[in-house]
Design an enzyme around this catalytic site. Structure first.
Site, mmCIF file in Angstrom:
data_model
loop_
_atom_site.group_PDB
_atom_site.id
_atom_site.type_symbol
_atom_site.label_atom_id
_atom_site.label_comp_id
_atom_site.label_asym_id
_atom_site.label_seq_id
_atom_site.Cartn_x
_atom_site.Cartn_y
_atom_site.Cartn_z
ATOM 1 C CG ASN A 45 -2.094 -0.996 0.984
ATOM 2 O OD1 ASN A 45 -2.211 -1.584 -0.088
ATOM 3 N ND2 ASN A 45 -2.901 -1.202 2.012
ATOM 4 C CG ASP A 138 -9.263 -5.765 -2.918
ATOM 5 O OD1 ASP A 138 -8.769 -6.401 -3.849
ATOM 6 O OD2 ASP A 138 -8.619 -5.274 -1.995
ATOM 7 C CG ASP A 329 -6.076 -3.862 4.346
ATOM 8 O OD1 ASP A 329 -7.245 -3.837 3.929
ATOM 9 O OD2 ASP A 329 -5.169 -3.175 3.844
HETATM 10 C C1 UD1 Z 1 -6.476 1.749 1.188
HETATM 11 C C2 UD1 Z 1 -5.733 0.449 1.109
HETATM 12 C C3 UD1 Z 1 -6.593 -0.710 1.618
HETATM 13 C C4 UD1 Z 1 -7.075 -0.395 3.027
HETATM 14 C C5 UD1 Z 1 -7.753 0.972 3.073
HETATM 15 C C6 UD1 Z 1 -8.143 1.396 4.473
HETATM 16 C C7 UD1 Z 1 -4.284 0.762 -0.790
HETATM 17 C C8 UD1 Z 1 -3.918 0.343 -2.162
HETATM 18 N N1 UD1 Z 1 -5.373 0.185 -0.266
HETATM 19 O O1 UD1 Z 1 -7.618 1.657 0.336
HETATM 20 O O2 UD1 Z 1 -5.793 -1.886 1.646
HETATM 21 O O3 UD1 Z 1 -8.014 -1.376 3.415
HETATM 22 O O4 UD1 Z 1 -6.869 1.975 2.545
HETATM 23 O O5 UD1 Z 1 -7.066 1.336 5.322
HETATM 24 O O6 UD1 Z 1 -3.598 1.557 -0.174
HETATM 25 N N2 UD1 Z 1 -14.326 6.476 0.488
HETATM 26 C C9 UD1 Z 1 -15.345 7.260 -0.015
HETATM 27 N N3 UD1 Z 1 -15.004 8.260 -0.889
HETATM 28 C C10 UD1 Z 1 -13.722 8.504 -1.271
HETATM 29 C C11 UD1 Z 1 -12.705 7.683 -0.756
HETATM 30 C C12 UD1 Z 1 -13.030 6.672 0.127
HETATM 31 O O7 UD1 Z 1 -16.498 7.090 0.308
HETATM 32 O O8 UD1 Z 1 -13.476 9.426 -2.067
HETATM 33 C C13 UD1 Z 1 -14.691 5.396 1.448
HETATM 34 C C14 UD1 Z 1 -14.470 4.018 0.877
HETATM 35 O O9 UD1 Z 1 -15.606 3.576 0.181
HETATM 36 C C15 UD1 Z 1 -14.230 3.209 2.142
HETATM 37 C C16 UD1 Z 1 -13.536 4.188 3.074
HETATM 38 O O10 UD1 Z 1 -13.800 5.475 2.550
HETATM 39 O O11 UD1 Z 1 -15.452 2.824 2.706
HETATM 40 C C17 UD1 Z 1 -12.052 3.981 3.204
HETATM 41 O O12 UD1 Z 1 -11.434 4.075 1.942
HETATM 42 P P1 UD1 Z 1 -9.931 4.525 1.762
HETATM 43 O O13 UD1 Z 1 -9.316 4.852 3.083
HETATM 44 O O14 UD1 Z 1 -9.879 5.554 0.705
HETATM 45 O O15 UD1 Z 1 -9.252 3.192 1.246
HETATM 46 P P2 UD1 Z 1 -8.419 2.964 -0.076
HETATM 47 O O16 UD1 Z 1 -7.462 4.078 -0.277
HETATM 48 O O17 UD1 Z 1 -9.325 2.578 -1.167
#
Ligand code: UD1
EC number: 2.5.1.7
Length: 453
Positions: A45, A138, A329
């Protein structure tokens, strides 16, 4: 069809090309006890975002301690199609960014890996334009991009979606005060990578604080960015007009390290995890201690920790939260552990709404789990019983392998290409710790293997 033999194993191009065809299975022998040492590589990540950040400047950047995983191969291919030269050898990535890269990503790759969206911020900040396919990733919930887009718009970009692409334009971004509704990892990173080249000061509030974000901040500052507040919920970025290529070591993978810790506890084993940073797993190791494990974080010879377990673990209640809370995770591994623990437990998922889907697979192994909304109630059972199961994402896949290690008989875990996305040499490392885990090249997606013996 043995696709592994018909392509170029270990090379980025070979692995990416195999992506579609690999439907391998792990045949996991039960009643295992893990004992010995493993070494963790750099964090998936983090490295994916560092790779995206190289787009912020022409020239050649070197990233050390990169994990040999499928997602790195996919991101390498994303960068190649933008015109970069990417080499990966012995854990070192060398990325040469040209003076005039393409700014359009390739849908066939991007849709397979959500982290590809990380190229959006750097491309629009440095090159004024980005056309990035909307990502897949995922199967763990809706995972919107609204905060990524809102942040870039506040920095002055014009963003719209068209035919499955996000398209962003800007002459030069300008500083802004941005407050995230939720400390999203991806949104923090994209906005940060855009803000470093914006004109003036950007304040990003309620940011994610994961160790991988700190790694990105340190990488960007090394490149010449001016970011303050690392490790706090507020990042202050004073924009600069240009950055320079650097060399950097990726932060260790705390999720892989945590997976080994859980595996040691579940199998009543004795595992030393080298190369890991125990402080990044404080909440997890505390809980494993409460389950009865003996944890030594003061190894005399370097970074890492040792986890020993003699008895059946006691159940642990887990609530996933953004860092420094318990990482989402590692939630599937926690449920696997609770499935064989003494007592009952509640696991609460606060980050991804769809992350309990894999519990149906654990139930096939005899686990007693009841899901209600974002809570799962688990009643520990002494031993699971083997059955064919299917990995639905990286971490669910790892959780199922751990469950297979403590089941009776052989458990076939299908769709291990998910696990390959994030765990370098998983089956070799498990074997080195004494487990009986074999990769079987499945002929097609529907193959579940013969009945296990
Ligand atoms: C990253 C990690 C993933 C980890 C997650 C949380 C990578 C490649 N992946 O995923 O392994 O599980 O952080 O620690 O680094 N959300 C919104 N709008 C947005 C952005 C996010 O609603 O614009 C929501 C998502 O749907 C989710 C939550 O916020 O429910 C967390 O997402 P986020 O922290 O952004 O995770 P990722 O960056 O996708």
């Amino acid at each position: 069809m043995n696709v592994a033999r018909s392509s170029q194993p270990g090379t980025s191009r070979g692995r990416a090309a195999q992506y579609h065809r690999r439907m391998d299975i792990f045949r996991v022998g039960g009643n295992a006890r893990l004992e010995g040492e493993v070494t963790v590589s750099g964090a998936k990540n983090s490295v994916l975002k560092l790779m995206a950040a190289t787009l912020l400047t022409p020239g050649t950047t070197t990233i050390n301690r990169a994990p040999d995983i499928l997602d790195v191969s996919i991101m390498s291919e994303v960068l190649r199609r933008l015109g970069c030269q990417v080499r990966f050898s012995g854990g070192t990535l060398t990325i040469a960014v040209p003076e005039d890269p393409s700014t359009e990503t390739d849908y066939q790759l991007v849709r397979r890996m959500r982290a590809s969206i990380a190229v959006l911020g750097p491309l629009v900040a440095r090159w004024g334009h980005a056309k990035v396919a909307l990502p897949g990733g995922d199967a763990i919930g809706s995972r919107g991009l609204d905060m990524h887009v809102a942040g870039l718009v506040q920095l002055g970009a014009q963003v719209h979606s068209e035919h499955g692409f996000l398209i962003a334009r800007a002459d030069r971004l300008h500083g802004a005060t941005i407050r995230l509704d939720f400390p999203s990892v991806g949104a923090t990173e994209n906005i940060l990578m855009a803000a470093v080249l914006a004109e003036g000061r950007t304040v990003i509030d309620n940011t994610a604080r994961e160790p991988e974000i700190i790694d990105l901040v340190q990488f960007l500052n090394k490149m010449g960015a001016q970011i303050e507040g690392e490790g706090t919920p507020t990042l202050v970025v004073d924009g600069v007009s240009q950055l320079k290529p650097v060399e950097h070591d990726t932060v260790p993978d705390r999720i892989v390290a945590g997976t080994w810790a859980m595996a040691a506890v579940m199998t009543r084993g004795d595992v030393t995890v080298r190369g890991a940073t125990a402080a990044h797993l404080e909440r997890v190791l505390d809980l494993l201690g409460a389950s009865g494990a003996m944890i030594d974080t003061h190894l005399t010879d370097g970074r890492g920790f040792r986890v020993r377990m003699n008895d059946r673990p006691k159940s642990i209640d887990v609530r996933t939260l953004p860092y420094p809370g318990f990482p989402t995770d590692l939630q599937p591994m926690a449920i696997a552990l609770d499935s064989i623990a003494q007592g009952s437990s509640i696991v609460t998922e606060n980050v991804f709404e769809g992350r309990f889907m894999f519990t149906n697979e654990l139930i096939r192994l005899g686990a007693s789990i009841q899901v209600d909304g974002h809570h799962a109630a688990i009643r520990g059972t002494e031993r699971l019983s083997s059955a064919p199961v299917e990995a639905t994402d990286i971490r669910a896949g790892a959780g199922l392998v751990l469950a297979g290690l403590v089941a009776d008989g052989f458990t076939d875990v299908a769709h291990v290409h998910h696990i390959d996305r994030g765990y370098p040499g998983f089956e070799q490392q498990l074997s080195a710790l004494g487990a009986d885990v074999r990769r079987i090249h499945a002929p097609d997606e529907d193959y579940f293997g013969p009945p296990s013996t």
